[in-house]
Scaffold this motif. Structure first.
Motif, PDB file in Angstrom:
ATOM      1  N   ALA A 150      43.360  27.492  63.895  1.00  0.00           N
ATOM      2  CA  ALA A 150      42.261  27.685  64.846  1.00  0.00           C
ATOM      3  C   ALA A 150      40.926  27.787  64.116  1.00  0.00           C
ATOM      4  O   ALA A 150      39.902  27.293  64.601  1.00  0.00           O
ATOM      5  CB  ALA A 150      42.506  28.928  65.687  1.00  0.00           C
ATOM      6  N   LEU A 177      43.858  25.903  69.928  1.00  0.00           N
ATOM      7  CA  LEU A 177      43.366  27.268  70.063  1.00  0.00           C
ATOM      8  C   LEU A 177      44.129  28.047  71.126  1.00  0.00           C
ATOM      9  O   LEU A 177      44.600  27.489  72.119  1.00  0.00           O
ATOM     10  CB  LEU A 177      41.878  27.265  70.415  1.00  0.00           C
ATOM     11  CG  LEU A 177      40.959  26.448  69.498  1.00  0.00           C
ATOM     12  CD1 LEU A 177      39.523  26.541  69.979  1.00  0.00           C
ATOM     13  CD2 LEU A 177      41.065  26.925  68.058  1.00  0.00           C
ATOM     14  N   HIS A 178      44.203  29.361  70.943  1.00  0.00           N
ATOM     15  CA  HIS A 178      44.733  30.246  71.965  1.00  0.00           C
ATOM     16  C   HIS A 178      43.711  30.384  73.088  1.00  0.00           C
ATOM     17  O   HIS A 178      42.548  30.010  72.946  1.00  0.00           O
ATOM     18  CB  HIS A 178      45.051  31.624  71.371  1.00  0.00           C
ATOM     19  CG  HIS A 178      46.146  31.584  70.353  1.00  0.00           C
ATOM     20  ND1 HIS A 178      47.454  31.368  70.701  1.00  0.00           N
ATOM     21  CD2 HIS A 178      46.119  31.724  69.008  1.00  0.00           C
ATOM     22  CE1 HIS A 178      48.198  31.398  69.600  1.00  0.00           C
ATOM     23  NE2 HIS A 178      47.413  31.594  68.563  1.00  0.00           N
ATOM     24  N   ARG A 179      44.143  30.982  74.209  1.00  0.00           N
ATOM     25  CA  ARG A 179      43.290  30.992  75.397  1.00  0.00           C
ATOM     26  C   ARG A 179      41.948  31.674  75.153  1.00  0.00           C
ATOM     27  O   ARG A 179      40.897  31.154  75.540  1.00  0.00           O
ATOM     28  CB  ARG A 179      44.012  31.683  76.565  1.00  0.00           C
ATOM     29  CG  ARG A 179      43.226  31.625  77.865  1.00  0.00           C
ATOM     30  CD  ARG A 179      44.020  32.206  79.015  1.00  0.00           C
ATOM     31  NE  ARG A 179      44.347  33.607  78.770  1.00  0.00           N
ATOM     32  CZ  ARG A 179      45.110  34.334  79.572  1.00  0.00           C
ATOM     33  NH1 ARG A 179      45.647  33.777  80.641  1.00  0.00           N
ATOM     34  NH2 ARG A 179      45.356  35.607  79.303  1.00  0.00           N
ATOM     35  N   ASP A 181      40.366  32.198  72.303  1.00  0.00           N
ATOM     36  CA  ASP A 181      39.584  31.357  71.395  1.00  0.00           C
ATOM     37  C   ASP A 181      39.048  30.137  72.128  1.00  0.00           C
ATOM     38  O   ASP A 181      37.895  29.739  71.944  1.00  0.00           O
ATOM     39  CB  ASP A 181      40.445  30.890  70.222  1.00  0.00           C
ATOM     40  CG  ASP A 181      40.793  32.019  69.263  1.00  0.00           C
ATOM     41  OD1 ASP A 181      40.011  32.978  69.191  1.00  0.00           O
ATOM     42  OD2 ASP A 181      41.834  31.947  68.613  1.00  0.00           O
ATOM     43  N   ARG A 182      39.883  29.545  72.969  1.00  0.00           N
ATOM     44  CA  ARG A 182      39.512  28.331  73.695  1.00  0.00           C
ATOM     45  C   ARG A 182      38.284  28.578  74.567  1.00  0.00           C
ATOM     46  O   ARG A 182      37.338  27.796  74.572  1.00  0.00           O
ATOM     47  CB  ARG A 182      40.694  27.872  74.535  1.00  0.00           C
ATOM     48  CG  ARG A 182      40.553  26.495  75.152  1.00  0.00           C
ATOM     49  CD  ARG A 182      41.769  26.194  76.005  1.00  0.00           C
ATOM     50  NE  ARG A 182      42.998  26.286  75.213  1.00  0.00           N
ATOM     51  CZ  ARG A 182      44.121  26.815  75.647  1.00  0.00           C
ATOM     52  NH1 ARG A 182      44.207  27.312  76.866  1.00  0.00           N
ATOM     53  NH2 ARG A 182      45.180  26.842  74.872  1.00  0.00           N
ATOM     54  N   GLU A 235      49.918  27.525  76.395  1.00  0.00           N
ATOM     55  CA  GLU A 235      49.462  28.381  75.307  1.00  0.00           C
ATOM     56  C   GLU A 235      50.190  28.028  74.019  1.00  0.00           C
ATOM     57  O   GLU A 235      51.393  27.740  74.042  1.00  0.00           O
ATOM     58  CB  GLU A 235      49.725  29.846  75.644  1.00  0.00           C
ATOM     59  CG  GLU A 235      48.806  30.383  76.719  1.00  0.00           C
ATOM     60  CD  GLU A 235      47.347  30.318  76.320  1.00  0.00           C
ATOM     61  OE1 GLU A 235      47.037  30.628  75.152  1.00  0.00           O
ATOM     62  OE2 GLU A 235      46.524  29.934  77.146  1.00  0.00           O
ATOM     63  N   PRO A 236      49.481  28.036  72.874  1.00  0.00           N
ATOM     64  CA  PRO A 236      50.169  27.858  71.595  1.00  0.00           C
ATOM     65  C   PRO A 236      51.198  28.959  71.382  1.00  0.00           C
ATOM     66  O   PRO A 236      51.085  30.043  71.944  1.00  0.00           O
ATOM     67  CB  PRO A 236      49.031  27.955  70.564  1.00  0.00           C
ATOM     68  CG  PRO A 236      47.791  27.664  71.335  1.00  0.00           C
ATOM     69  CD  PRO A 236      48.046  28.178  72.723  1.00  0.00           C
ATOM     70  N   SER A 239      51.038  33.274  71.502  1.00  0.00           N
ATOM     71  CA  SER A 239      49.787  33.723  72.098  1.00  0.00           C
ATOM     72  C   SER A 239      49.951  35.003  72.881  1.00  0.00           C
ATOM     73  O   SER A 239      48.973  35.659  73.222  1.00  0.00           O
ATOM     74  CB  SER A 239      49.233  32.636  73.023  1.00  0.00           C
ATOM     75  OG  SER A 239      50.104  32.444  74.118  1.00  0.00           O
ATOM     76  N   THR A 241      51.030  35.249  76.024  1.00  0.00           N
ATOM     77  CA  THR A 241      50.903  35.090  77.456  1.00  0.00           C
ATOM     78  C   THR A 241      52.266  34.861  78.063  1.00  0.00           C
ATOM     79  O   THR A 241      53.214  34.443  77.404  1.00  0.00           O
ATOM     80  CB  THR A 241      49.986  33.907  77.797  1.00  0.00           C
ATOM     81  OG1 THR A 241      50.539  32.730  77.207  1.00  0.00           O
ATOM     82  CG2 THR A 241      48.598  34.130  77.252  1.00  0.00           C
TER      83      THR A 241
END
Length: 254
Positions: A150, A177-179, A181-182, A235-236, A239, A241
């Protein structure tokens, strides 16, 4: 040959292109992009989004059709002129971060500026400014192997913005990217584009990302369509989630 509209910085008509294996990638796509606009090109994987961005940016010449940047016909330019135009006027962000391993983060971000002849100190200042905006300023001296994926992608985005492009082509720029970060990176990208008058052509499979654009076009099997159903981005791994957000399909109408 029909001239493009005066208010379109990018204009394409009846683009046709095929993959190396002969399968169709674009089938008669036409569109215009206004100066300073953020345009989302949406559709499922394999719909032709990346090929369209590559044709619009001059990375490839379409098999048939026209591509104009302002009054310049990219479809008739030779490879050297297209390379120069990309270097001087365009920026590009790939979905997978690609950096020079021997260079530090700030040197990677400053590299296009130095290749243009910008003095090293000025190039470093511009690179550090964008690295700070993208929350990786404290990683500026690290080489890519010491950065998380990321973080490497943020450096690539800083590199694309530091040159002050007239048009920025972003192919799934927040895919790694994770949420959280996104969301931050997309806010930085869209805010920078609007404050600096940068035109953005953004390819995405994510409905939330497409919703941040001023306008959208949808592709399916290489053709423009009226509506395409897009799921929220997955999500990667790791993450944290639950994944429930990815179950409902979203639609984009254009």
């Amino acid at each position: 040959m029909e001239a493009p509209p005066d208010d379109d910085v990018l204009w394409a008509r009846a683009l046709h292109h095929r993959h190396d294996d002969g399968s169709p990638a674009l089938n008669g796509v036409s569109l215009g992009v206004r100066e300073g606009e953020i345009l989302a090109v949406s559709g499922p994987r394999g719909s032709g989004k990346t090929t369209l961005l590559r044709c619009l940016s001059g990375l490839v010449r379409p098999r048939d059709g026209e591509v104009w940047f302002n009054s310049l016909p990219l479809h008739t330019m030779g490879p050297a002129r297209r390379r120069r135009l990309r270097r001087e006027r365009f920026g590009w962000i790939d979905p997978v971060p690609s950096l020079v391993p021997e260079l530090s983060a700030w040197e990677n971000a400053a590299l296009p500026l130095m290749l243009r002849g910008i003095p090293r100190r000025r190039a470093k200042t511009a690179a550090l400014e964008w690295l700070e905006r993208l929350d990786v300023g404290d990683r500026a001296r690290r080489r890519p192997h010491r950065l998380q994926q990321a973080e490497r992608q943020r450096v690539c985005i800083a590199r694309a913005l530091a040159v002050g492009p007239a048009v920025l082509f972003a192919d799934e720029p927040t895919a790694p990217l994770h949420r959280a970060d996104r969301a931050h990176v997309l806010r930085t990208l869209t805010t920078a584009a609007r404050s600096h008058g940068i035109t953005v052509v953004l390819a995405t499979t994510d409905a939330r990302t497409a919703a941040l654009a001023d306008r959208g076009v949808a592709l399916l099997d290489g053709r423009r369509v009226h509506t395409v159903h897009l799921p929220p981005a997955a999500e990667p791994a790791g993450s944290g989630t639950t994944g429930t957000e990815g179950r409902a399909a979203c639609s984009l109408s254009v």
